[in-house]
Design a protein around this motif. Structure first.
Motif, PDB file in Angstrom:
ATOM      1  N   ASN A   1      38.605  35.161  62.837  1.00 47.72           N
ATOM      2  CA  ASN A   1      38.886  34.276  61.712  1.00 47.72           C
ATOM      3  C   ASN A   1      37.744  34.322  60.710  1.00 47.72           C
ATOM      4  O   ASN A   1      36.582  34.444  61.091  1.00 47.72           O
ATOM      5  CB  ASN A   1      39.069  32.834  62.192  1.00 47.72           C
ATOM      6  N   GLY A   2      38.085  34.205  59.440  1.00 49.23           N
ATOM      7  CA  GLY A   2      37.040  34.223  58.428  1.00 49.23           C
ATOM      8  C   GLY A   2      37.614  34.318  57.030  1.00 49.23           C
ATOM      9  O   GLY A   2      38.778  33.976  56.785  1.00 49.23           O
ATOM     10  N   LEU A   3      36.789  34.807  56.126  1.00 45.81           N
ATOM     11  CA  LEU A   3      37.172  34.947  54.732  1.00 45.81           C
ATOM     12  C   LEU A   3      36.668  36.285  54.214  1.00 45.81           C
ATOM     13  O   LEU A   3      35.468  36.588  54.320  1.00 45.81           O
ATOM     14  CB  LEU A   3      36.582  33.810  53.889  1.00 45.81           C
ATOM     15  N   LEU A   4      37.575  37.067  53.670  1.00 46.16           N
ATOM     16  CA  LEU A   4      37.233  38.345  53.049  1.00 46.16           C
ATOM     17  C   LEU A   4      37.136  38.134  51.548  1.00 46.16           C
ATOM     18  O   LEU A   4      38.072  37.635  50.926  1.00 46.16           O
ATOM     19  CB  LEU A   4      38.301  39.402  53.349  1.00 46.16           C
ATOM     20  N   THR A   5      36.006  38.508  50.986  1.00 46.57           N
ATOM     21  CA  THR A   5      35.834  38.501  49.539  1.00 46.57           C
ATOM     22  C   THR A   5      35.777  39.942  49.075  1.00 46.57           C
ATOM     23  O   THR A   5      35.066  40.756  49.662  1.00 46.57           O
ATOM     24  CB  THR A   5      34.536  37.772  49.131  1.00 46.57           C
ATOM     25  N   LEU A   6      36.538  40.260  48.035  1.00 48.53           N
ATOM     26  CA  LEU A   6      36.513  41.574  47.410  1.00 48.53           C
ATOM     27  C   LEU A   6      35.983  41.390  46.001  1.00 48.53           C
ATOM     28  O   LEU A   6      36.395  40.468  45.295  1.00 48.53           O
ATOM     29  CB  LEU A   6      37.910  42.186  47.349  1.00 48.53           C
ATOM     30  N   PHE A   7      35.070  42.262  45.564  1.00 45.94           N
ATOM     31  CA  PHE A   7      34.452  42.137  44.249  1.00 45.94           C
ATOM     32  C   PHE A   7      34.449  43.486  43.548  1.00 45.94           C
ATOM     33  O   PHE A   7      33.918  44.467  44.071  1.00 45.94           O
ATOM     34  CB  PHE A   7      33.015  41.607  44.374  1.00 45.94           C
ATOM     35  N   CYS A   8      35.048  43.546  42.365  1.00 38.10           N
ATOM     36  CA  CYS A   8      35.100  44.763  41.549  1.00 38.10           C
ATOM     37  C   CYS A   8      33.831  44.822  40.702  1.00 38.10           C
ATOM     38  O   CYS A   8      33.567  43.910  39.916  1.00 38.10           O
ATOM     39  CB  CYS A   8      36.342  44.735  40.660  1.00 38.10           C
ATOM     40  N   ARG A   9      33.079  45.903  40.812  1.00 33.09           N
ATOM     41  CA  ARG A   9      31.778  46.018  40.155  1.00 33.09           C
ATOM     42  C   ARG A   9      31.873  46.663  38.772  1.00 33.09           C
ATOM     43  O   ARG A   9      31.014  47.456  38.402  1.00 33.09           O
ATOM     44  CB  ARG A   9      30.831  46.807  41.052  1.00 33.09           C
ATOM     45  N   HIS A  10      32.906  46.303  38.012  1.00 35.10           N
ATOM     46  CA  HIS A  10      33.133  46.921  36.702  1.00 35.10           C
ATOM     47  C   HIS A  10      33.662  45.895  35.713  1.00 35.10           C
ATOM     48  O   HIS A  10      34.225  44.878  36.103  1.00 35.10           O
ATOM     49  CB  HIS A  10      34.126  48.087  36.833  1.00 35.10           C
ATOM     50  N   THR A  11      33.515  46.206  34.415  1.00 35.08           N
ATOM     51  CA  THR A  11      34.001  45.302  33.370  1.00 35.08           C
ATOM     52  C   THR A  11      35.274  45.807  32.701  1.00 35.08           C
ATOM     53  O   THR A  11      35.808  45.127  31.820  1.00 35.08           O
ATOM     54  CB  THR A  11      32.929  45.078  32.282  1.00 35.08           C
ATOM     55  N   SER A  12      35.764  46.965  33.093  1.00 41.35           N
ATOM     56  CA  SER A  12      37.009  47.469  32.520  1.00 41.35           C
ATOM     57  C   SER A  12      38.016  47.835  33.616  1.00 41.35           C
ATOM     58  O   SER A  12      38.897  48.665  33.434  1.00 41.35           O
ATOM     59  CB  SER A  12      36.749  48.658  31.592  1.00 41.35           C
ATOM     60  N   ALA A  13      37.854  47.187  34.764  1.00 41.80           N
ATOM     61  CA  ALA A  13      38.811  47.262  35.868  1.00 41.80           C
ATOM     62  C   ALA A  13      38.786  45.897  36.542  1.00 41.80           C
ATOM     63  O   ALA A  13      37.869  45.108  36.320  1.00 41.80           O
ATOM     64  CB  ALA A  13      38.430  48.362  36.856  1.00 41.80           C
ATOM     65  N   SER A  14      39.805  45.611  37.342  1.00 36.65           N
ATOM     66  CA  SER A  14      39.870  44.300  37.977  1.00 36.65           C
ATOM     67  C   SER A  14      40.620  44.398  39.300  1.00 36.65           C
ATOM     68  O   SER A  14      41.011  45.484  39.719  1.00 36.65           O
ATOM     69  CB  SER A  14      40.541  43.291  37.040  1.00 36.65           C
ATOM     70  N   LEU A  15      40.805  43.255  39.934  1.00 37.77           N
ATOM     71  CA  LEU A  15      41.509  43.175  41.210  1.00 37.77           C
ATOM     72  C   LEU A  15      42.697  42.237  41.077  1.00 37.77           C
ATOM     73  O   LEU A  15      42.636  41.242  40.357  1.00 37.77           O
ATOM     74  CB  LEU A  15      40.576  42.653  42.306  1.00 37.77           C
ATOM     75  N   LEU A  16      43.762  42.550  41.788  1.00 44.33           N
ATOM     76  CA  LEU A  16      44.965  41.712  41.799  1.00 44.33           C
ATOM     77  C   LEU A  16      45.556  41.679  43.199  1.00 44.33           C
ATOM     78  O   LEU A  16      45.467  42.658  43.944  1.00 44.33           O
ATOM     79  CB  LEU A  16      46.058  42.289  40.895  1.00 44.33           C
ATOM     80  N   ILE A  17      46.173  40.556  43.521  1.00 44.87           N
ATOM     81  CA  ILE A  17      47.105  40.511  44.642  1.00 44.87           C
ATOM     82  C   ILE A  17      48.479  40.460  43.987  1.00 44.87           C
ATOM     83  O   ILE A  17      48.750  39.591  43.167  1.00 44.87           O
ATOM     84  CB  ILE A  17      46.867  39.288  45.542  1.00 44.87           C
ATOM     85  N   GLN A  18      49.295  41.443  44.322  1.00 46.21           N
ATOM     86  CA  GLN A  18      50.569  41.588  43.625  1.00 46.21           C
ATOM     87  C   GLN A  18      51.611  42.133  44.590  1.00 46.21           C
ATOM     88  O   GLN A  18      51.284  42.645  45.663  1.00 46.21           O
ATOM     89  CB  GLN A  18      50.389  42.530  42.434  1.00 46.21           C
ATOM     90  N   GLU A  19      52.865  42.068  44.183  1.00 48.62           N
ATOM     91  CA  GLU A  19      53.956  42.600  44.994  1.00 48.62           C
ATOM     92  C   GLU A  19      53.754  44.088  45.231  1.00 48.62           C
ATOM     93  O   GLU A  19      53.425  44.839  44.318  1.00 48.62           O
ATOM     94  CB  GLU A  19      55.299  42.378  44.297  1.00 48.62           C
ATOM     95  N   ASN A  20      53.977  44.503  46.479  1.00 51.69           N
ATOM     96  CA  ASN A  20      53.810  45.925  46.803  1.00 51.69           C
ATOM     97  C   ASN A  20      55.115  46.588  47.237  1.00 51.69           C
ATOM     98  O   ASN A  20      55.103  47.696  47.748  1.00 51.69           O
ATOM     99  CB  ASN A  20      52.734  46.115  47.881  1.00 51.69           C
ATOM    100  N   ALA A  21      56.237  45.923  47.006  1.00 49.76           N
ATOM    101  CA  ALA A  21      57.521  46.497  47.425  1.00 49.76           C
ATOM    102  C   ALA A  21      58.234  47.213  46.284  1.00 49.76           C
ATOM    103  O   ALA A  21      58.676  48.356  46.454  1.00 49.76           O
ATOM    104  CB  ALA A  21      58.415  45.401  48.002  1.00 49.76           C
ATOM    105  N   ASP A  22      58.359  46.585  45.149  1.00 47.24           N
ATOM    106  CA  ASP A  22      59.126  47.142  44.032  1.00 47.24           C
ATOM    107  C   ASP A  22      58.178  47.679  42.960  1.00 47.24           C
ATOM    108  O   ASP A  22      57.469  46.910  42.316  1.00 47.24           O
ATOM    109  CB  ASP A  22      60.024  46.061  43.441  1.00 47.24           C
ATOM    110  N   PRO A  23      58.157  48.999  42.726  1.00 44.33           N
ATOM    111  CA  PRO A  23      57.263  49.573  41.713  1.00 44.33           C
ATOM    112  C   PRO A  23      57.559  49.108  40.289  1.00 44.33           C
ATOM    113  O   PRO A  23      56.712  49.227  39.411  1.00 44.33           O
ATOM    114  CB  PRO A  23      57.461  51.086  41.859  1.00 44.33           C
ATOM    115  N   ASP A  24      58.745  48.539  40.065  1.00 39.96           N
ATOM    116  CA  ASP A  24      59.059  48.005  38.735  1.00 39.96           C
ATOM    117  C   ASP A  24      58.117  46.871  38.346  1.00 39.96           C
ATOM    118  O   ASP A  24      57.844  46.660  37.162  1.00 39.96           O
ATOM    119  CB  ASP A  24      60.505  47.504  38.673  1.00 39.96           C
ATOM    120  N   VAL A  25      57.612  46.144  39.335  1.00 39.72           N
ATOM    121  CA  VAL A  25      56.660  45.065  39.053  1.00 39.72           C
ATOM    122  C   VAL A  25      55.413  45.641  38.399  1.00 39.72           C
ATOM    123  O   VAL A  25      54.930  45.133  37.387  1.00 39.72           O
ATOM    124  CB  VAL A  25      56.301  44.285  40.336  1.00 39.72           C
TER     125      VAL A  25
END
Length: 139
Positions: free
Chosen positions: A35-59
């Motif tokens: 059990n715990g917490l995962l932190t993800l950090f993007c080290r850039h100013t022209s890219a980012s991170l998202l949690i998004q749907e991974n089933a339909d590529p139309d999204v």
């Protein structure tokens, strides 16, 4: 309480979403923490991170269309254009999304929903190598 830290490199093909769920899940599984917490950090100013749907590529296609409308490229639209016409729109896109995510971990796995995936969102047109830091705290 334990901690683990790793940095991964993500190769992009230019603008768009690159799923990194599997790499994050492998990191979590290798740490042996229940059990715990995962932190993800993007080290850039022209890219980012998202949690998004991974089933339909139309999204993903619709997201790109939406961001093209709210942060368009074009001569004379922005003062900052030293790195090319896609740079300032990339900064705007990154400002509207996230550079870090926090994902709970239980039973040694990320608690993502059925259709959720973790993505690096490349906002520049050219292929790039991006770095994402993964930090897990738990027991």
């Amino acid at each position: 309480m334990r901690q683990a830290l790793r940095e991964i490199e993500v190769e992009t093909r230019g603008r768009g979403l690159v799923e990194i769920t599997g790499r994050a899940a492998d990191f979590v599984g290798a740490q042996g923490m229940a059990n715990g917490l995962l932190t993800l950090f993007c080290r850039h100013t022209s890219a980012s991170l998202l949690i998004q749907e991974n089933a339909d590529p139309d999204v993903r296609a619709d997201l790109e269309t939406f961001f093209s409308r709210i942060a368009p490229e074009g001569a004379g639209l922005y003062i900052h254009d030293v790195e090319g016409p896609d740079d300032m729109p990339a900064h705007i896109r990154a400002a509207l999304t996230q550079t870090q995510l926090a994902v709970p971990v239980a039973g040694g796995r990320m608690l993502l929903g059925t259709w959720q995936g973790v993505y690096l969102y490349e906002h520049r047109r050219a292929p790039s190598r991006r770095r994402v830091a993964l930090h897990l705290m738990g027991a």
